[in-house]
Design an enzyme around this catalytic site. Structure first.
Site, PDB file in Angstrom:
ATOM      1  N   ASN A 209       0.847  -1.200   0.000  1.00 27.18           N
ATOM      2  CA  ASN A 209       0.000   0.000   0.000  1.00 27.18           C
ATOM      3  C   ASN A 209       0.882   1.249   0.000  1.00 27.18           C
ATOM      4  O   ASN A 209       2.108   1.149  -0.037  1.00 27.18           O
ATOM      5  CB  ASN A 209      -0.952  -0.023   1.196  1.00 27.18           C
ATOM      6  CG  ASN A 209      -0.194  -0.069   2.494  1.00 27.18           C
ATOM      7  OD1 ASN A 209       0.542   0.859   2.830  1.00 27.18           O
ATOM      8  ND2 ASN A 209      -0.343  -1.161   3.234  1.00 27.18           N
ATOM      9  N   LYS A 288       8.846 -17.152 -10.797  1.00 29.91           N
ATOM     10  CA  LYS A 288       8.072 -16.053 -11.383  1.00 29.91           C
ATOM     11  C   LYS A 288       6.865 -16.600 -12.154  1.00 29.91           C
ATOM     12  O   LYS A 288       7.014 -17.518 -12.979  1.00 29.91           O
ATOM     13  CB  LYS A 288       8.980 -15.246 -12.314  1.00 29.91           C
ATOM     14  CG  LYS A 288       8.326 -14.022 -12.861  1.00 29.91           C
ATOM     15  CD  LYS A 288       9.279 -13.248 -13.745  1.00 29.91           C
ATOM     16  CE  LYS A 288       8.521 -12.161 -14.471  1.00 29.91           C
ATOM     17  NZ  LYS A 288       9.341 -11.537 -15.495  1.00 29.91           N
ATOM     18  N   PRO A 304      -2.132 -12.021  10.768  1.00 27.56           N
ATOM     19  CA  PRO A 304      -2.511 -11.745  12.154  1.00 27.56           C
ATOM     20  C   PRO A 304      -2.848 -10.266  12.331  1.00 27.56           C
ATOM     21  O   PRO A 304      -2.221  -9.416  11.697  1.00 27.56           O
ATOM     22  CB  PRO A 304      -1.254 -12.111  12.953  1.00 27.56           C
ATOM     23  CG  PRO A 304      -0.156 -12.276  11.972  1.00 27.56           C
ATOM     24  CD  PRO A 304      -0.760 -12.488  10.620  1.00 27.56           C
ATOM     25  N   ASP A 305      -3.840  -9.975  13.163  1.00 26.71           N
ATOM     26  CA  ASP A 305      -4.149  -8.583  13.499  1.00 26.71           C
ATOM     27  C   ASP A 305      -3.282  -8.218  14.704  1.00 26.71           C
ATOM     28  O   ASP A 305      -3.587  -8.563  15.844  1.00 26.71           O
ATOM     29  CB  ASP A 305      -5.638  -8.430  13.817  1.00 26.71           C
ATOM     30  CG  ASP A 305      -6.015  -6.965  13.982  1.00 26.71           C
ATOM     31  OD1 ASP A 305      -5.172  -6.177  14.477  1.00 26.71           O
ATOM     32  OD2 ASP A 305      -7.151  -6.618  13.610  1.00 26.71           O
ATOM     33  N   ILE A 306      -2.173  -7.535  14.405  1.00 23.73           N
ATOM     34  CA  ILE A 306      -1.153  -7.276  15.436  1.00 23.73           C
ATOM     35  C   ILE A 306      -1.742  -6.472  16.595  1.00 23.73           C
ATOM     36  O   ILE A 306      -1.592  -6.825  17.773  1.00 23.73           O
ATOM     37  CB  ILE A 306       0.043  -6.510  14.810  1.00 23.73           C
ATOM     38  CG1 ILE A 306       0.603  -7.294  13.625  1.00 23.73           C
ATOM     39  CG2 ILE A 306       1.121  -6.249  15.850  1.00 23.73           C
ATOM     40  CD1 ILE A 306       1.584  -6.516  12.756  1.00 23.73           C
ATOM     41  N   LYS A 340     -11.498  -3.873  19.286  1.00 22.77           N
ATOM     42  CA  LYS A 340     -10.122  -4.340  19.508  1.00 22.77           C
ATOM     43  C   LYS A 340      -9.680  -4.058  20.944  1.00 22.77           C
ATOM     44  O   LYS A 340      -8.523  -4.304  21.295  1.00 22.77           O
ATOM     45  CB  LYS A 340      -9.168  -3.659  18.516  1.00 22.77           C
ATOM     46  CG  LYS A 340      -9.434  -4.011  17.059  1.00 22.77           C
ATOM     47  CD  LYS A 340      -8.252  -3.657  16.153  1.00 22.77           C
ATOM     48  CE  LYS A 340      -8.570  -3.906  14.684  1.00 22.77           C
ATOM     49  NZ  LYS A 340      -7.405  -3.803  13.803  1.00 22.77           N
TER      50      LYS A 340
HETATM   51  O1  PMT Z   1       2.880   6.134   6.578  1.00 18.06           O
HETATM   52  P1  PMT Z   1       2.270   7.448   6.122  1.00 18.06           P
HETATM   53  O2  PMT Z   1       2.446   7.655   4.637  1.00 18.06           O
HETATM   54  O3  PMT Z   1       2.749   8.626   6.931  1.00 18.06           O
HETATM   55  O4  PMT Z   1       0.691   7.363   6.351  1.00 18.06           O
HETATM   56  C1  PMT Z   1       0.164   7.269   7.636  1.00 18.06           C
HETATM   57  C2  PMT Z   1      -1.042   6.341   7.686  1.00 18.06           C
HETATM   58  C3  PMT Z   1      -2.181   6.901   6.872  1.00 18.06           C
HETATM   59  C4  PMT Z   1      -0.671   4.956   7.175  1.00 18.06           C
HETATM   60  C5  PMT Z   1      -1.432   6.233   9.200  1.00 18.06           C
HETATM   61  O5  PMT Z   1      -1.788   7.504   9.670  1.00 18.06           O
HETATM   62  C6  PMT Z   1      -2.596   5.268   9.427  1.00 18.06           C
HETATM   63  O6  PMT Z   1      -3.752   5.616   9.347  1.00 18.06           O
HETATM   64  N1  PMT Z   1      -2.269   3.979   9.741  1.00 18.06           N
HETATM   65  C7  PMT Z   1      -3.231   2.888   9.877  1.00 18.06           C
HETATM   66  C8  PMT Z   1      -3.615   2.454   8.505  1.00 18.06           C
HETATM   67  C9  PMT Z   1      -4.477   1.223   8.491  1.00 18.06           C
HETATM   68  O7  PMT Z   1      -4.094   0.295   7.868  1.00 18.06           O
HETATM   69  O8  PMT Z   1      -5.525   1.237   9.227  1.00 18.06           O
HETATM   70  P2  PMT Z   1      -6.498  -0.074   9.387  1.00 18.06           P
HETATM   71  O9  PMT Z   1      -7.826   0.506   9.571  1.00 18.06           O
HETATM   72  O10 PMT Z   1      -6.335  -1.078   8.323  1.00 18.06           O
HETATM   73  O11 PMT Z   1      -5.979  -0.761  10.716  1.00 18.06           O
HETATM   74  C10 PMT Z   1      -6.424  -0.358  12.010  1.00 18.06           C
HETATM   75  C11 PMT Z   1      -5.302  -0.502  13.014  1.00 18.06           C
HETATM   76  O12 PMT Z   1      -4.953  -1.886  13.169  1.00 18.06           O
HETATM   77  C12 PMT Z   1      -4.037   0.233  12.670  1.00 18.06           C
HETATM   78  O13 PMT Z   1      -3.517   0.738  13.876  1.00 18.06           O
HETATM   79  C13 PMT Z   1      -3.119  -0.866  12.102  1.00 18.06           C
HETATM   80  O14 PMT Z   1      -1.740  -0.597  12.370  1.00 18.06           O
HETATM   81  C14 PMT Z   1      -3.583  -2.079  12.903  1.00 18.06           C
HETATM   82  N2  PMT Z   1      -3.483  -3.355  12.192  1.00 18.06           N
HETATM   83  C15 PMT Z   1      -4.233  -3.589  11.083  1.00 18.06           C
HETATM   84  C16 PMT Z   1      -4.174  -4.815  10.471  1.00 18.06           C
HETATM   85  C17 PMT Z   1      -3.315  -5.798  10.992  1.00 18.06           C
HETATM   86  N3  PMT Z   1      -3.223  -6.997  10.415  1.00 18.06           N
HETATM   87  N4  PMT Z   1      -2.575  -5.553  12.069  1.00 18.06           N
HETATM   88  C18 PMT Z   1      -2.644  -4.334  12.681  1.00 18.06           C
HETATM   89  O15 PMT Z   1      -1.943  -4.096  13.673  1.00 18.06           O
END
Ligand code: PMT
Length: 401
Positions: A209, A288, A304-306, A340
């Site tokens: 991403n 490939k 995994p959802d960390i 969460k």
């Molecule tokens: O890196 P930059 O270019 O500065 O951009 C910053 C950002 C937009 C990436 C940042 O501000 C941000 O919003 N990060 C979270 C992005 C995201 O993936 O959000 P989410 O809604 O998918 O996840 C929710 C939360 O769970 C987040 O804290 C994420 O780190 C955590 N997560 C999600 C999935 C996963 N498998 N494990 C996680 O820990």
């Protein structure tokens, strides 16, 4: 003047950066600190005891068994005297000895015998810093509660480029001051995830991403400025990490999960800014993939959802999540806070032009269980400072209950 009247024992080991240590002493004494110096045999090749004696105003200690020193200040007295044991530069050899509890000279003996806060500013060749053994020693020392300042990355004395340069004297002294003061996060350990993760499809392709790591790195810097020790676990990014963070580079969500779980038992606060891939390809192709078919179907399985797993631990740290949303931002963020079981969530609306992913600015809606605050568009550096102040306040509120 957080270092005013602090008793700082400066251990110097044998690296080229030792020539900068009279400047470290000068800057420490300018802050009102009392400084005594211990030189290893190797260090004495790079810097003269006499110059260190002149700048510190105290005799320099070099020998474990030194009749004169034993009559005045022997190793146990020095170990008891110090409020802070600062080792700069700390070589790979020094880190290895400390990690193993070897006590074969004055400095390593003092390390074992002291209750002082211990802080290392490593300096070595970049390959030596990245070597598995050194990284294991780093982790072991962190488990012992040792704080690290740096190393910095850049051009090295040997011509290599990479991490391993000793942090400059001014930054060493300001980090030490931040760690010693009554800053909002003084002595706290933050684990922060940042950047994207990359999920391989085959040896040349991956799914990822647009996260640049800027938001997470700014938060790490803001936390360090508030006296925190930071372990920054970053996906593949192209920006330089803050000098004083311990940075662990990972690629996939699974690697990020493993690194977080290794460090979370020692963490007071966890901030998840990383944009972690929710899914990975179930069967990564060994070779490939050829474009022989009209269609290519990939099967994805969940990563995994960390964040969720950290918050579900029996004794979780104070846990802060991020939510990158394109619609119903507040409702989704509140849902994540609840589901969460987080302490706090920072929501960004990624549809707003020039904010969020891969930009220098952002805007956040920070929500916790009994309050919230809108942080209007600002540079990620400024936003991170405000966010860290909110985190520190809510963390301290929770701890005082
Ligand atoms: O890196 P930059 O270019 O500065 O951009 C910053 C950002 C937009 C990436 C940042 O501000 C941000 O919003 N990060 C979270 C992005 C995201 O993936 O959000 P989410 O809604 O998918 O996840 C929710 C939360 O769970 C987040 O804290 C994420 O780190 C955590 N997560 C999600 C999935 C996963 N498998 N494990 C996680 O820990």
């Amino acid at each position: 003047m957080q270092l005013f009247n602090k008793k700082i024992l400066l251990g110097i080991t044998g690296g080229i950066a030792a020539y900068k240590t009279p400047d470290v002493v000068r800057k420490l004494t300018a802050q009102g600190a009392q400084v005594r110096v211990v030189l290893t045999r190797g260090a004495a090749e790079f810097v003269s005891p006499l110059s260190l004696q002149a700048v510190s105003g105290n005799p320099v200690h070099t020998q474990l068994l030194d009749e004169q020193a034993e009559a005045g200040m022997g190793h146990i007295e020095l170990a008891k005297w110090a409020d802070i044991l600062l080792i700069a530069p700390a070589t790979a050899n020094c880190m290895a000895k400390l990690a193993q509890g070897l006590a074969d000279d004055l400095l390593t003996t003092i390390y074992l015998a002291t209750d002082a806060r211990v802080c290392l500013a490593p300096a070595m060749n970049q390959k030596m810093w990245k070597a598995r053994a050194t990284q294991e020693n780093l982790h072991r020392l962190q488990l012992h509660g040792v704080d690290f300042i740096g190393p910095d990355a850049g051009e090295q004395a040997c011509g290599d480029v990479g991490p391993g340069r000793m942090v400059e004297p001014e930054a060493i002294v300001s980090s030490l001051a931040a760690m010693s003061g009554d800053d909002k996060l003084a002595g706290k350990h933050l684990v922060i995830t940042a950047g994207p993760t990359r999920e391989p499809i085959d040896p040349v392709r991956y799914v990822s991403n647009h996260s640049s790591g800027k938001m997470g790195f700014a938060i790490a810097q803001a936390a360090i400025e508030q006296g925190a020790r930071v372990t920054l676990i970053a996906g593949p990014v192209t920006i330089a990490p803050p000098a004083n963070a311990t940075t662990i580079s990972v690629t996939t969500a699974q690697q990020m999960y493993e690194a977080v779980m290794r460090h979370i038992p020692q963490a007071d606060i966890f901030v998840a800014t990383a944009a972690v891939a929710d899914y990975k390809v179930s069967d990564v192709a060994e070779n490939k993939i050829k474009k022989s078919d009209e269609k290519l179907t990939l099967t994805f399985v969940k990563n995994p959802d960390i964040l969720k797993e950290v918050a579900a631990l029996p004794s979780p740290p104070f846990t802060v999540g991020f939510a990158a949303e394109s619609q119903d931002v507040e409702a989704y963020a509140r849902g994540k806070l609840r589901n969460k079981k987080l302490d706090m969530i920072a929501a960004n609306d990624i549809t707003r032009e020039g904010l969020g992913f891969n930009s220098d600015e952002n805007a956040l809606h920070v929500i916790w269980h009994d309050g919230d605050e809108h942080l209007p568009p600002a540079s990620k550096t400024d936003l991170a400072k405000t966010l860290i102040a909110l985190v520190a306040k809510q963390y301290n509120n929770k701890m005082s209950k």
